[in-house]
Scaffold this motif. Structure first.
Motif, PDB file in Angstrom:
ATOM      1  N   GLN A 475       0.842  -1.188   0.000  1.00  0.00           N
ATOM      2  CA  GLN A 475       0.000   0.000   0.000  1.00  0.00           C
ATOM      3  C   GLN A 475       0.883   1.247   0.000  1.00  0.00           C
ATOM      4  N   ALA A 476       0.446   2.263  -0.746  1.00  0.00           N
ATOM      5  CA  ALA A 476       1.243   3.483  -0.837  1.00  0.00           C
ATOM      6  C   ALA A 476       0.352   4.695  -1.040  1.00  0.00           C
ATOM      7  N   ALA A 477       0.770   5.809  -0.451  1.00  0.00           N
ATOM      8  CA  ALA A 477       0.122   7.100  -0.668  1.00  0.00           C
ATOM      9  C   ALA A 477       1.191   8.086  -1.111  1.00  0.00           C
ATOM     10  N   ILE A 478       0.865   8.876  -2.103  1.00  0.00           N
ATOM     11  CA  ILE A 478       1.775   9.898  -2.624  1.00  0.00           C
ATOM     12  C   ILE A 478       1.213  11.258  -2.239  1.00  0.00           C
ATOM     13  N   VAL A 479       2.053  12.082  -1.617  1.00  0.00           N
ATOM     14  CA  VAL A 479       1.642  13.411  -1.161  1.00  0.00           C
ATOM     15  C   VAL A 479       2.462  14.450  -1.906  1.00  0.00           C
ATOM     16  N   ILE A 480       1.780  15.447  -2.458  1.00  0.00           N
ATOM     17  CA  ILE A 480       2.441  16.550  -3.150  1.00  0.00           C
ATOM     18  C   ILE A 480       1.934  17.849  -2.532  1.00  0.00           C
ATOM     19  N   ILE A 481       2.856  18.723  -2.142  1.00  0.00           N
ATOM     20  CA  ILE A 481       2.499  19.954  -1.452  1.00  0.00           C
ATOM     21  C   ILE A 481       3.176  21.134  -2.131  1.00  0.00           C
ATOM     22  N   ASN A 482       2.383  22.136  -2.476  1.00  0.00           N
ATOM     23  CA  ASN A 482       2.910  23.360  -3.075  1.00  0.00           C
ATOM     24  C   ASN A 482       3.293  24.327  -1.955  1.00  0.00           C
ATOM     25  N   LEU A 483       4.564  24.645  -1.849  1.00  0.00           N
ATOM     26  CA  LEU A 483       5.056  25.515  -0.786  1.00  0.00           C
ATOM     27  C   LEU A 483       5.080  26.984  -1.201  1.00  0.00           C
ATOM     28  N   SER A 484       4.463  27.296  -2.318  1.00  0.00           N
ATOM     29  CA  SER A 484       4.424  28.685  -2.793  1.00  0.00           C
ATOM     30  C   SER A 484       2.986  29.134  -2.983  1.00  0.00           C
ATOM     31  N   SER A 485       2.819  30.433  -3.151  1.00  0.00           N
ATOM     32  CA  SER A 485       1.482  31.009  -3.331  1.00  0.00           C
ATOM     33  C   SER A 485       1.009  30.954  -4.773  1.00  0.00           C
ATOM     34  N   GLU A 486       1.884  30.583  -5.702  1.00  0.00           N
ATOM     35  CA  GLU A 486       1.542  30.545  -7.117  1.00  0.00           C
ATOM     36  C   GLU A 486       1.271  29.111  -7.575  1.00  0.00           C
ATOM     37  N   GLN A 488       1.707  25.706  -9.454  1.00  0.00           N
ATOM     38  CA  GLN A 488       2.946  25.033  -9.828  1.00  0.00           C
ATOM     39  C   GLN A 488       2.626  23.673 -10.435  1.00  0.00           C
ATOM     40  N   SER A 489       3.483  23.230 -11.355  1.00  0.00           N
ATOM     41  CA  SER A 489       3.362  21.902 -11.953  1.00  0.00           C
ATOM     42  C   SER A 489       4.714  21.202 -11.855  1.00  0.00           C
ATOM     43  N   ALA A 490       4.657  19.873 -11.869  1.00  0.00           N
ATOM     44  CA  ALA A 490       5.915  19.128 -11.798  1.00  0.00           C
ATOM     45  C   ALA A 490       5.720  17.704 -12.274  1.00  0.00           C
ATOM     46  N   ASP A 491       6.817  17.118 -12.727  1.00  0.00           N
ATOM     47  CA  ASP A 491       6.888  15.690 -12.980  1.00  0.00           C
ATOM     48  C   ASP A 491       7.548  15.052 -11.767  1.00  0.00           C
ATOM     49  N   THR A 523       2.633  13.216 -13.246  1.00  0.00           N
ATOM     50  CA  THR A 523       2.563  14.641 -13.542  1.00  0.00           C
ATOM     51  C   THR A 523       1.347  15.241 -12.844  1.00  0.00           C
ATOM     52  N   SER A 524       1.590  16.362 -12.130  1.00  0.00           N
ATOM     53  CA  SER A 524       0.489  16.981 -11.390  1.00  0.00           C
ATOM     54  C   SER A 524       0.665  18.487 -11.357  1.00  0.00           C
ATOM     55  N   SER A 525      -0.457  19.187 -11.230  1.00  0.00           N
ATOM     56  CA  SER A 525      -0.460  20.647 -11.114  1.00  0.00           C
ATOM     57  C   SER A 525      -1.247  21.025  -9.869  1.00  0.00           C
ATOM     58  N   LEU A 526      -0.717  21.974  -9.086  1.00  0.00           N
ATOM     59  CA  LEU A 526      -1.361  22.374  -7.836  1.00  0.00           C
ATOM     60  C   LEU A 526      -1.527  23.889  -7.788  1.00  0.00           C
ATOM     61  N   GLN A 527      -2.638  24.309  -7.206  1.00  0.00           N
ATOM     62  CA  GLN A 527      -2.834  25.729  -6.939  1.00  0.00           C
ATOM     63  C   GLN A 527      -1.883  26.172  -5.817  1.00  0.00           C
ATOM     64  N   GLY A 528      -1.794  27.480  -5.634  1.00  0.00           N
ATOM     65  CA  GLY A 528      -0.929  28.004  -4.586  1.00  0.00           C
ATOM     66  C   GLY A 528      -1.245  27.380  -3.237  1.00  0.00           C
ATOM     67  N   TYR A 529      -0.230  26.893  -2.558  1.00  0.00           N
ATOM     68  CA  TYR A 529      -0.341  26.212  -1.257  1.00  0.00           C
ATOM     69  C   TYR A 529      -1.331  25.042  -1.303  1.00  0.00           C
ATOM     70  N   GLY A 530      -1.414  24.420  -2.463  1.00  0.00           N
ATOM     71  CA  GLY A 530      -2.298  23.269  -2.602  1.00  0.00           C
ATOM     72  C   GLY A 530      -1.667  22.012  -2.020  1.00  0.00           C
ATOM     73  N   VAL A 531      -2.521  21.071  -1.649  1.00  0.00           N
ATOM     74  CA  VAL A 531      -2.091  19.779  -1.117  1.00  0.00           C
ATOM     75  C   VAL A 531      -2.855  18.686  -1.848  1.00  0.00           C
ATOM     76  N   GLN A 532      -2.148  17.732  -2.380  1.00  0.00           N
ATOM     77  CA  GLN A 532      -2.760  16.598  -3.066  1.00  0.00           C
ATOM     78  C   GLN A 532      -2.270  15.296  -2.459  1.00  0.00           C
ATOM     79  N   VAL A 533      -3.197  14.372  -2.262  1.00  0.00           N
ATOM     80  CA  VAL A 533      -2.843  13.041  -1.783  1.00  0.00           C
ATOM     81  C   VAL A 533      -3.463  12.027  -2.736  1.00  0.00           C
ATOM     82  N   TYR A 534      -2.619  11.116  -3.222  1.00  0.00           N
ATOM     83  CA  TYR A 534      -3.069  10.070  -4.126  1.00  0.00           C
ATOM     84  C   TYR A 534      -2.773   8.712  -3.511  1.00  0.00           C
ATOM     85  N   GLU A 535      -3.665   7.779  -3.749  1.00  0.00           N
ATOM     86  CA  GLU A 535      -3.445   6.399  -3.330  1.00  0.00           C
ATOM     87  C   GLU A 535      -3.152   5.565  -4.567  1.00  0.00           C
TER      88      GLU A 535
END
Length: 538
Positions: A475-486, A488-491, A523-535
């Motif tokens: 089992q795994a969870a992936i967490v991505i957190i945007n540490l900026s107010s703008e 952001q996208s990333a691979d 590949t994911s895109s997050l709003q400013g200070y967004g938090v995403q969790v994927y299973e």
């Protein structure tokens, strides 16, 4: 510890220190209590809830609010000391065996423990037995009396017992917020009678009626300001071997399930020696705390990689962003709600055992007043220990305003009416910080990976996005957190994933951005200070 003016200085140095980053996993035993991942609620009980109208938060007030704590999702309660002291924070004791009467009676305490255990929750007691005030029997009887039976219980600098040794920072006294000054000195922890006294004292709180059934006792202890070489005093060296190990071993012999938490006195330390040599179970992740409070990706990655990789198996780190000795996180980020939500996500999802300081969940502010109220005085910490804000107004039933009209800390208090910082204002607002904490705690509870999994940093192509995986078995969870107010996208690179990626897809469990895996890349895109969790799912 009460003397946080010293610890704040250490923290300031700590935040400047960095280590080389490395990819790592933690060594947490995945078999421990999988059904109930722990979340600690660190409460300054004098400021929590007043049950009898005397303005002091108390044991019955805490008992009255157990429904609130369970609704939030916490599983364990860590209190500051309960024993008698002339100081409002109850450090520097005058009697270790008596509960401060403003908190209630022994019967009130036992009723609280009973109700906590009936709910399947745990309770931890804070202990600091290495210092006493002039009001303590050992001090009173031995001062200027070398023939006292307690003469060697206290550390004296002369043969006539006229010069009690200093405490941390070479202090001999401390001014209380009420203007009263009391002498404080150091206990001789290498005295065999002192060790035996501590064994009996701690055992009493583990099993108050002595019947061998621990249902009426604490589930663990927090050891405040624990050191192997206490305050660099030449008389008190090798304490891990000569004091702490014998004490803790005697407690674990009686109750193998007792949990010992050490507050390492050096906040720049990872505390690993406490786990390997001091016989404790858990330490505080101070350096990770500092990195999170800076919201700096490089610092967070470095500290998380290091701490989770060097912590021994079956030992733990408490992950926190606030406690009773430092300015509140809301003050650090200037009450910026999106930043406070990012802090919550890091606090609760990154790993270890998360601890939430009372009022953190509603964004209470306070702190940063070191020295503002007349130099070295315990009034300096009142701003980060203000009354929990239950109501939209700054008054109401149960408000623990014990410091009301007592000085400039009251005149400049952070508690303000109609400012959005109260349980009443936030509980029914789905976008509030309180509901954000509740949702994340529930998410952690519902996910074995987030609740008990190991940690590994996931590299990505954006310096503002922090990504990591929590995993256990398959089992795994992936967490991505945007540490900026703008935005952001990333691979996100999954090549080093400890679980198989091929043939799996992503299920979004927190946030509103869908993502897909292509080969070994997410590949994911997050709003400013967004938090995403994927299973990861098959």
């Amino acid at each position: 510890m009460a003397n946080s003016f010293i610890k704040s200085a250490i923290l300031a140095i700590t935040l400047l220190v960095g280590l080389q980053a490395c990819t790592s996993t933690s060594n947490q035993d995945p078999t421990i209590e999988k059904e109930a991942p722990e979340v600690i609620y660190h409460v300054f009980q004098r400021s929590f809830y007043d049950s009898n109208g005397d303005a002091n938060g108390d044991l019955n007030g805490l008992r009255d609010k157990l429904d609130y704590l369970q609704d939030l999702g916490v599983t364990s309660i860590l209190m500051v000391p309960l024993y008698e002291s002339v100081y409002y924070h109850n450090y520097f004791s005058s009697d270790f065996e008596k509960i401060d009467s403003t908190y209630g009676t022994k019967e009130d305490y036992l009723a609280l423990v009973h109700d906590i255990h009936e709910r399947g929750m745990k309770i931890y007691m804070d202990m600091e037995t290495q210092y006493v005030t002039q009001d303590h029997l050992w001090y009173k009887d031995s001062y200027k009396n070398p023939k006292s039976v307690y003469s060697d219980y206290i550390l004296y600098e002369d043969s006539l017992n006229e010069k009690p040794s200093t405490i941390v920072a070479d202090l001999t006294e401390l001014v209380g917020y009420n203007g009263v000054t009391h002498k404080i000195t150091t206990v001789n922890l290498l005295n065999k009678e002192v060790l035996e006294y501590n064994k009996e004292l701690f055992k009493h709180w583990m099993d108050p009626n002595g019947d061998g059934d621990f249902k009426d006792g604490v589930d663990g202890f927090r050891l405040d300001h624990m050191m192997d070489h206490l305050d660099n005093k030449p008389q008190l060296t090798d304490l891990f071997t000569k004091f702490w190990n014998p004490l803790i071993s005697s407690l674990k012999e009686l109750n193998p399930k007792i949990n010992i938490i050490a507050e390492q006195a050096d906040w720049s330390s990872y505390g690993i020696d406490y786990l390997t040599e001091g016989n404790v179970d858990v330490v505080f992740a101070f350096r990770l705390m500092g990195a999170i409070r800076n919201l700096d990706k490089k610092e967070i990655v470095t500290m998380a990689d290091t701490i989770f990789s060097i912590t021994p198996k079956n030992k733990g780190q408490i992950v926190f962003i606030e406690n009773h000795d430092i300015p509140r996180f809301a003050t650090v980020v200037e009450k910026d709600l999106p930043k406070m939500k990012v802090g919550a996500a890091l606090n609760l999802l990154i790993g270890g055992i998360p601890s939430v300081y009372y009022g953190q969940e509603i964004g209470m502010a306070g702190g940063g007043s070191l020295g503002l109220f007349g130099g070295i005085t315990d009034a300096n910490e009142i701003p980060e220990r203000e009354a929990f804000e239950w109501f939209k107004s700054d008054t109401g039933k149960g408000m623990a305003l014990w410091y009301k009209d007592s000085g400039p800390w009251w005149d400049n208090r952070n508690n303000k009416p109609d400012d959005g910082i109260s349980l009443e204002e936030q509980k029914d607002d789905p976008s509030s910080l309180w509901n954000y904490y509740k949702t994340l705690i529930q998410l952690r509870k519902s996910s074995q990976a987030l609740g008990f999994g190991d940690y590994i940093t996931l590299n990505n192509t954006n310096d503002q996005l922090y990504s990591f995986m929590r995993y256990i078995d398959d089992q795994a969870a992936i967490v991505i957190i945007n540490l900026s107010s703008e935005p952001q996208s990333a691979d996100v690179d999954l090549q080093n994933s400890p679980v198989q990626i091929e043939g799996k897809s992503l299920k979004t469990t927190f946030g509103n951005v869908e993502a897909k895996i292509s080969g070994q890349t997410l590949t994911s895109s997050l709003q400013g200070y967004g938090v995403q969790v994927y299973e990861l799912i098959k």
